[in-house]
Design a protein around this motif. Structure first.
Motif, PDB file in Angstrom:
ATOM      1  N   LYS A 214      13.837  26.001  36.184  1.00 17.59           N
ATOM      2  CA  LYS A 214      13.724  27.234  36.450  1.00 17.59           C
ATOM      3  C   LYS A 214      12.584  27.915  35.796  1.00 17.59           C
ATOM      4  CE  LYS A 214      18.218  28.516  38.169  1.00 17.59           C
ATOM      5  NZ  LYS A 214      19.520  29.258  37.838  1.00 17.59           N
ATOM      6  N   GLY A 215      11.651  28.582  36.513  1.00 10.60           N
ATOM      7  CA  GLY A 215      10.266  29.323  35.989  1.00 10.60           C
ATOM      8  C   GLY A 215       9.224  28.384  35.750  1.00 10.60           C
ATOM      9  N   ARG A 216       9.384  27.098  36.292  1.00  8.50           N
ATOM     10  CA  ARG A 216       8.369  25.987  36.188  1.00  8.50           C
ATOM     11  C   ARG A 216       7.857  25.459  37.315  1.00  8.50           C
ATOM     12  NH1 ARG A 216       8.751  21.514  33.099  1.00  8.50           N
ATOM     13  NH2 ARG A 216      11.019  21.401  33.195  1.00  8.50           N
ATOM     14  N   TYR A 217       8.861  25.282  38.085  1.00  2.00           N
ATOM     15  CA  TYR A 217       8.673  24.584  39.549  1.00  2.00           C
ATOM     16  C   TYR A 217       8.990  25.560  40.648  1.00  2.00           C
ATOM     17  CZ  TYR A 217       9.408  19.839  37.253  1.00  2.00           C
ATOM     18  OH  TYR A 217       9.245  18.812  36.749  1.00  2.00           O
ATOM     19  N   THR A 218       8.063  25.344  41.846  1.00  2.00           N
ATOM     20  CA  THR A 218       8.171  26.139  42.753  1.00  2.00           C
ATOM     21  C   THR A 218       8.422  25.224  44.136  1.00  2.00           C
ATOM     22  OG1 THR A 218       7.051  27.984  41.729  1.00  2.00           O
ATOM     23  CG2 THR A 218       7.388  27.881  44.194  1.00  2.00           C
TER      24      THR A 218
ATOM     25  N   GLU B 218      21.949   9.799  36.647  1.00  2.00           N
ATOM     26  CA  GLU B 218      22.353  10.264  37.830  1.00  2.00           C
ATOM     27  C   GLU B 218      21.076  10.986  38.358  1.00  2.00           C
ATOM     28  OE1 GLU B 218      27.128  10.417  37.523  1.00  2.00           O
ATOM     29  OE2 GLU B 218      26.050  12.025  37.914  1.00  2.00           O
ATOM     30  N   ARG B 219      20.990  10.998  39.801  1.00  2.00           N
ATOM     31  CA  ARG B 219      20.086  11.756  40.583  1.00  2.00           C
ATOM     32  C   ARG B 219      20.544  13.327  40.383  1.00  2.00           C
ATOM     33  NH1 ARG B 219      17.841   9.481  46.172  1.00  2.00           N
ATOM     34  NH2 ARG B 219      17.956   7.538  44.885  1.00  2.00           N
ATOM     35  N   GLU B 220      19.264  14.080  40.167  1.00  2.00           N
ATOM     36  CA  GLU B 220      19.554  15.589  39.527  1.00  2.00           C
ATOM     37  C   GLU B 220      18.857  16.524  40.406  1.00  2.00           C
ATOM     38  OE1 GLU B 220      18.100  18.308  35.764  1.00  2.00           O
ATOM     39  OE2 GLU B 220      17.339  16.144  36.230  1.00  2.00           O
ATOM     40  N   PHE B 221      19.448  17.405  40.964  1.00  2.00           N
ATOM     41  CA  PHE B 221      18.880  18.430  41.898  1.00  2.00           C
ATOM     42  C   PHE B 221      17.776  19.254  41.060  1.00  2.00           C
ATOM     43  CE2 PHE B 221      18.459  21.587  45.150  1.00  2.00           C
ATOM     44  CZ  PHE B 221      18.413  23.060  44.389  1.00  2.00           C
ATOM     45  N   VAL B 222      16.776  19.250  41.767  1.00  2.00           N
ATOM     46  CA  VAL B 222      15.724  19.878  41.239  1.00  2.00           C
ATOM     47  C   VAL B 222      15.226  21.310  41.988  1.00  2.00           C
ATOM     48  CG1 VAL B 222      12.980  20.082  40.898  1.00  2.00           C
ATOM     49  CG2 VAL B 222      14.175  17.910  40.396  1.00  2.00           C
ATOM     50  N   GLY B 223      15.264  21.484  43.277  1.00  2.00           N
ATOM     51  CA  GLY B 223      14.812  22.466  43.751  1.00  2.00           C
ATOM     52  C   GLY B 223      15.310  22.256  45.656  1.00  2.00           C
ATOM     53  N   GLY B 224      15.523  23.512  46.364  1.00  2.00           N
ATOM     54  CA  GLY B 224      15.932  23.268  47.693  1.00  2.00           C
ATOM     55  C   GLY B 224      15.528  24.590  48.298  1.00  2.00           C
ATOM     56  N   ILE B 225      15.421  24.439  49.537  1.00  2.00           N
ATOM     57  CA  ILE B 225      14.738  25.496  50.456  1.00  2.00           C
ATOM     58  C   ILE B 225      15.455  25.553  51.527  1.00  2.00           C
ATOM     59  CG2 ILE B 225      12.828  24.344  50.919  1.00  2.00           C
ATOM     60  CD1 ILE B 225      11.324  26.969  51.120  1.00  2.00           C
ATOM     61  N   SER B 226      15.996  26.771  52.161  1.00  2.00           N
ATOM     62  CA  SER B 226      16.547  26.661  53.411  1.00  2.00           C
ATOM     63  C   SER B 226      15.994  26.879  54.360  1.00  2.00           C
ATOM     64  CB  SER B 226      17.834  28.103  53.481  1.00  2.00           C
ATOM     65  OG  SER B 226      17.207  29.108  53.522  1.00  2.00           O
TER      66      SER B 226
ATOM     67  N   VAL C 112      20.716  27.084  50.984  1.00  4.82           N
ATOM     68  CA  VAL C 112      20.017  26.066  50.127  1.00  4.82           C
ATOM     69  C   VAL C 112      21.270  25.242  49.437  1.00  4.82           C
ATOM     70  CG1 VAL C 112      18.932  25.693  48.254  1.00  4.82           C
ATOM     71  CG2 VAL C 112      18.635  27.804  49.443  1.00  4.82           C
ATOM     72  N   LEU C 113      21.117  23.778  49.536  1.00  6.00           N
ATOM     73  CA  LEU C 113      21.771  22.913  49.173  1.00  6.00           C
ATOM     74  C   LEU C 113      21.751  22.289  47.939  1.00  6.00           C
ATOM     75  CD1 LEU C 113      22.228  21.457  53.126  1.00  6.00           C
ATOM     76  CD2 LEU C 113      23.806  22.927  52.108  1.00  6.00           C
ATOM     77  N   VAL C 114      22.498  21.942  47.295  1.00  5.68           N
ATOM     78  CA  VAL C 114      21.953  21.367  45.675  1.00  5.68           C
ATOM     79  C   VAL C 114      22.769  20.148  45.392  1.00  5.68           C
ATOM     80  CG1 VAL C 114      21.796  23.804  44.983  1.00  5.68           C
ATOM     81  CG2 VAL C 114      24.187  22.835  44.771  1.00  5.68           C
ATOM     82  N   THR C 115      23.571  19.595  46.138  1.00  2.00           N
ATOM     83  CA  THR C 115      24.193  18.445  45.768  1.00  2.00           C
ATOM     84  C   THR C 115      23.698  17.081  46.939  1.00  2.00           C
ATOM     85  OG1 THR C 115      26.227  18.300  47.227  1.00  2.00           O
ATOM     86  CG2 THR C 115      26.163  19.416  45.263  1.00  2.00           C
TER      87      THR C 115
ATOM     88  N   SER D 226      16.428  27.812  45.797  1.00  2.00           N
ATOM     89  CA  SER D 226      17.390  27.570  44.311  1.00  2.00           C
ATOM     90  C   SER D 226      16.599  26.413  43.535  1.00  2.00           C
ATOM     91  CB  SER D 226      18.883  27.064  44.949  1.00  2.00           C
ATOM     92  OG  SER D 226      19.449  27.384  43.679  1.00  2.00           O
ATOM     93  N   TYR D 227      16.836  26.706  42.084  1.00  5.58           N
ATOM     94  CA  TYR D 227      16.442  25.817  41.368  1.00  5.58           C
ATOM     95  C   TYR D 227      17.412  25.358  40.501  1.00  5.58           C
ATOM     96  CZ  TYR D 227      11.931  27.441  43.287  1.00  5.58           C
ATOM     97  OH  TYR D 227      10.939  27.699  43.966  1.00  5.58           O
TER      98      TYR D 227
END
Length: 126
Positions: A64-68, A44-52, A106-109, A58-59
């Motif tokens: 976490k800790g690897r992506y920005t 399934e499609r997976e949340f990686v990161g979001g920015i408001s 931040v939206l995660v879905t 949010s990650y």
């Protein structure tokens, strides 16, 4: 017409880095929340990161800790800096945009996003 165009994907070795970009057009970019998702074959499609719209981030737990994630409103572009890449990071990466008023957080879905790009392939070799 809203368009999201991802770029920057490719083949990289384990431990390497890539920076993805998503150029947006046809919208007031600064008013939108942006996100990155990924989808591996058979998953399934997976949340990686979001920015408001205000810059909150949010990650997903696996990155976490690897992506920005970051955004440049002057360039209508959102970025995903990916470091310490692993073979399990291999997937098609998608950029997404969400309309206000949801964009204040931040939206995660996937269902919270209104527009999607076509995706860019990231392959991490072992």
């Amino acid at each position: 017409q809203v368009q999201l165009v991802e770029s920057g994907g490719g083949l990289v070795q384990t431990g390497g880095s890539l920076r993805l970009s998503c150029a947006a057009s046809g919208l007031t970019f600064s008013s939108y929340a942006m996100g990155w998702f990924r989808q591996a074959p058979g998953k399934e499609r997976e949340f990686v990161g979001g920015i408001s719209r205000s810059g909150g981030t949010s990650y997903g737990d696996s990155v976490k800790g690897r992506y920005t994630i970051s955004r440049d409103n002057a360039k209508n572009t959102v970025y995903l800096q990916m470091n310490s890449l692993k073979p399990e990071d291999t997937a098609v990466y998608y950029c997404a945009a969400a309309l206000p008023p949801r964009s204040f957080i931040v939206l995660v879905t996937t269902r919270e996003y209104d527009y999607w790009g076509q995706g860019t392939q990231v392959t991490v070799s072992s």
